[in-house]
Design an enzyme around this catalytic site. Sequence first.
Site, short mmCIF file in Angstrom:
data_model
loop_
_atom_site.label_atom_id
_atom_site.label_comp_id
_atom_site.label_asym_id
_atom_site.label_seq_id
_atom_site.Cartn_x
_atom_site.Cartn_y
_atom_site.Cartn_z
N ARG A 225 34.34 -13.82 -6.36
CA ARG A 225 34.84 -13.96 -7.73
C ARG A 225 35.70 -15.21 -7.81
NH1 ARG A 225 31.37 -11.14 -9.02
NH2 ARG A 225 31.42 -9.07 -9.98
N HIS A 273 27.22 -18.60 -11.14
CA HIS A 273 27.27 -17.14 -10.88
C HIS A 273 25.84 -16.59 -10.76
CE1 HIS A 273 29.87 -13.30 -11.32
NE2 HIS A 273 28.81 -13.07 -10.56
#
Length: 310
Positions: A225, A273
Amino acid sequence: MAVLLSTKAATMAMWRDALLAVDPTLEIRMFPDAGEPADIEAAVVWTAHDMAELRRYPNLRLIVSMGAGVDHLLRPPGPPPGIPVARLVDRMLTTQMGEWVLLNVLRFHRQDLEYRAQQRDRVWLELDAPVTAERRVGILGLGELGTHAAGLLRGLGFPVMGWTRRPRQVEGVETFHGADGLAAMAARSAILVCLLPLTPETRGIVNAGLLARLPRGAFVINGARGGHVVDADLLAALDSGQVAAAALDVFQPEPLPPEHPYWSHPRVVMTPHAASITIPSSAAPQVVENIHRARAGRPLINLVDFSAGY
Ligand code: NDP
């Protein structure tokens, strides 16, 4: 009773079809068309869904994350009290992340940034041969993803270390835990890979202090993350040469604004991502299994431990 889906419109239709392929009797509602709130027994949601909204459903008994991470579900206000949250543990997610980690470890190990720059400049120059057995890789997090990546790297002959919250033994991997363990592992990590969940304990863990402990010229790979990395600290370490290059899949915020220095940094390799993307047809069986278990009052699978935050 009905299942509420909430994500981007195109993905939502894929999820609906995948769940119905496993159990055609399910009634699926696609957010915001939830219908009668009392009908909703399960919510299968991704990052944008507002947890406060889920308090509208009096008969909700299960929330499922459409990915392996649950930080988006646990941040305030969090899920409605007493409602269990499950995440995905999925072979396809694990495989893709393993590939992404390998891609970037090999990119750095095999001096690919240097050779690409040389090709651009038409320079014919052999660099020193890399020695796999001397390139030690430290992995933050040896869960589903970290353990798989560790196995792939071992298979190629890299010495692999891993850091976890609780003491853990993984065959062929030198393991560490706790703050002392982190410092010890970092000091020997020529390549540092982050595959941790984002929790209050792990937020900002890739900071100036940790980066300074790495051997000079180490590489940083973050597939977890964006919140794990203190961007200003990583940029400073890249500019000073303490970190030779970074591969980043996750950012804060996402999408990363066009003016962010990562976009144009010559020593940063980015993906949007996309290291590991949920494939609904692969994930659907475990989601349906959990819906059936919740109905029958049986123990759920892949449950999130609220006290640990992942
Ligand atoms: P797991 O829950 O299976 O594993 C988490 C690992 O992190 C465990 O080894 C755990 O330790 C360790 N850990 C957690 N907290 C700490 C801490 N405070 N200190 C040290 N170690 C800690 O997660 P997954 O492997 O399935 O996924 C990891 C993360 O990857 C997800 O949370 C998600 O954010 C991210 N992800 C990113 C994707 C992408 O496309 N970029 C796709 C999928 C996931 P212990 O073993 O002791 O429990």
